[in-house]
Scaffold this motif. Structure first.
Motif, PDB file in Angstrom:
ATOM      1  N   ARG A  31      -2.215   5.490  16.302  1.00  0.00           N
ATOM      2  CA  ARG A  31      -1.522   5.808  15.032  1.00  0.00           C
ATOM      3  C   ARG A  31       0.113   6.298  15.258  1.00  0.00           C
ATOM      4  N   LEU A  32       0.889   6.205  14.328  1.00  0.00           N
ATOM      5  CA  LEU A  32       2.422   6.443  14.666  1.00  0.00           C
ATOM      6  C   LEU A  32       2.792   6.989  13.455  1.00  0.00           C
ATOM      7  N   ARG A  33       3.719   7.744  13.423  1.00  0.00           N
ATOM      8  CA  ARG A  33       4.429   8.476  12.452  1.00  0.00           C
ATOM      9  C   ARG A  33       5.670   7.923  12.346  1.00  0.00           C
ATOM     10  N   PHE A  34       6.062   7.680  10.930  1.00  0.00           N
ATOM     11  CA  PHE A  34       7.481   6.881  10.801  1.00  0.00           C
ATOM     12  C   PHE A  34       7.913   7.215   9.539  1.00  0.00           C
ATOM     13  N   LYS A  35       9.014   7.064   9.351  1.00  0.00           N
ATOM     14  CA  LYS A  35       9.910   7.106   8.019  1.00  0.00           C
ATOM     15  C   LYS A  35      10.789   6.083   7.790  1.00  0.00           C
ATOM     16  N   PHE A  36      11.215   5.523   6.545  1.00  0.00           N
ATOM     17  CA  PHE A  36      12.253   4.575   6.336  1.00  0.00           C
ATOM     18  C   PHE A  36      13.578   5.309   6.414  1.00  0.00           C
ATOM     19  N   CYS A  37      14.526   4.567   7.189  1.00  0.00           N
ATOM     20  CA  CYS A  37      15.719   5.307   6.935  1.00  0.00           C
ATOM     21  C   CYS A  37      16.686   4.468   6.320  1.00  0.00           C
ATOM     22  N   HIS A  83       0.777  -1.331   0.004  1.00  0.00           N
ATOM     23  CA  HIS A  83       0.003  -0.142  -0.127  1.00  0.00           C
ATOM     24  C   HIS A  83       0.932   1.162   0.191  1.00  0.00           C
ATOM     25  N   LEU A  84       2.046   1.347   0.703  1.00  0.00           N
ATOM     26  CA  LEU A  84       2.763   2.481   0.887  1.00  0.00           C
ATOM     27  C   LEU A  84       3.562   2.752  -0.335  1.00  0.00           C
ATOM     28  N   LYS A  85       3.528   1.720  -1.371  1.00  0.00           N
ATOM     29  CA  LYS A  85       4.217   2.164  -2.780  1.00  0.00           C
ATOM     30  C   LYS A  85       3.133   2.977  -3.452  1.00  0.00           C
ATOM     31  N   GLU A  86       1.782   2.951  -3.177  1.00  0.00           N
ATOM     32  CA  GLU A  86       0.647   3.742  -4.076  1.00  0.00           C
ATOM     33  C   GLU A  86       0.690   5.178  -3.140  1.00  0.00           C
ATOM     34  N   VAL A  87       1.031   5.500  -2.214  1.00  0.00           N
ATOM     35  CA  VAL A  87       0.711   6.698  -1.429  1.00  0.00           C
ATOM     36  C   VAL A  87       1.970   7.411  -1.276  1.00  0.00           C
ATOM     37  N   SER A  88       1.841   8.585  -1.102  1.00  0.00           N
ATOM     38  CA  SER A  88       3.038   9.594  -0.899  1.00  0.00           C
ATOM     39  C   SER A  88       3.327  10.050   0.530  1.00  0.00           C
ATOM     40  N   PRO A  89       4.291  10.207   0.969  1.00  0.00           N
ATOM     41  CA  PRO A  89       4.555  10.343   2.382  1.00  0.00           C
ATOM     42  C   PRO A  89       3.973  11.883   2.646  1.00  0.00           C
ATOM     43  N   THR A  90       4.184  12.405   3.839  1.00  0.00           N
ATOM     44  CA  THR A  90       3.804  13.585   4.174  1.00  0.00           C
ATOM     45  C   THR A  90       5.100  14.708   3.571  1.00  0.00           C
ATOM     46  N   ARG A  91       4.695  15.927   3.684  1.00  0.00           N
ATOM     47  CA  ARG A  91       5.900  16.821   3.385  1.00  0.00           C
ATOM     48  C   ARG A  91       7.074  16.455   4.142  1.00  0.00           C
ATOM     49  N   ASP A 148       7.421  11.666   6.193  1.00  0.00           N
ATOM     50  CA  ASP A 148       6.760  10.460   7.069  1.00  0.00           C
ATOM     51  C   ASP A 148       5.622   9.789   6.516  1.00  0.00           C
ATOM     52  N   TYR A 149       5.364   8.493   7.148  1.00  0.00           N
ATOM     53  CA  TYR A 149       4.051   7.948   6.738  1.00  0.00           C
ATOM     54  C   TYR A 149       3.174   7.937   7.937  1.00  0.00           C
ATOM     55  N   LEU A 150       2.044   7.652   7.887  1.00  0.00           N
ATOM     56  CA  LEU A 150       1.254   7.415   9.115  1.00  0.00           C
ATOM     57  C   LEU A 150       0.677   5.872   9.144  1.00  0.00           C
ATOM     58  N   PHE A 151       0.796   5.324  10.460  1.00  0.00           N
ATOM     59  CA  PHE A 151       0.743   3.887  10.454  1.00  0.00           C
ATOM     60  C   PHE A 151      -0.096   3.608  11.625  1.00  0.00           C
ATOM     61  N   ALA A 152      -0.962   2.617  11.415  1.00  0.00           N
ATOM     62  CA  ALA A 152      -1.918   2.429  12.754  1.00  0.00           C
ATOM     63  C   ALA A 152      -1.418   0.784  13.205  1.00  0.00           C
ATOM     64  N   SER A 153      -1.344   1.039  14.565  1.00  0.00           N
ATOM     65  CA  SER A 153      -0.843  -0.231  15.198  1.00  0.00           C
ATOM     66  C   SER A 153      -1.708  -0.751  16.217  1.00  0.00           C
TER      67      SER A 153
END
Length: 73
Positions: free
Chosen positions: A64-70, A43-51, A54-59
């Motif tokens: 909700r969590l905010r994260f980015k791939f490093c 799914h993340l391949k189809e959406v854009s991150p925030t400015r 970051d991405y928003l993630f539900a756990s």
């Protein structure tokens, strides 16, 4: 459109379902692992991150969590 479906877990998934998750180490916290369902990664391949990149993630259990791939290379 928001993703609805498997998301994240606190702790590791059951052994029977583990093949559906990819483990990621949390930067700066090598003893914490985030298990992200493969459908979420697709799914993340189809959406854009925030400015901020970051991405928003539900756990379950954490909300909700905010994260980015490093890039660790």
């Amino acid at each position: 459109m928001a993703y609805v479906g498997p998301a994240g877990l606190i702790g590791s998934p059951d052994e029977a379902d583990r093949e559906n998750f990819i483990p990621f180490v949390v930067e700066g916290e090598d003893d914490i692992t985030c298990w992200i369902h493969k459908e979420v990664l697709e799914h993340l391949k189809e959406v854009s991150p925030t400015r901020e990149g970051d991405y928003l993630f539900a756990s379950d259990g954490a909300g909700r969590l905010r994260f980015k791939f490093c890039d660790r290379s």
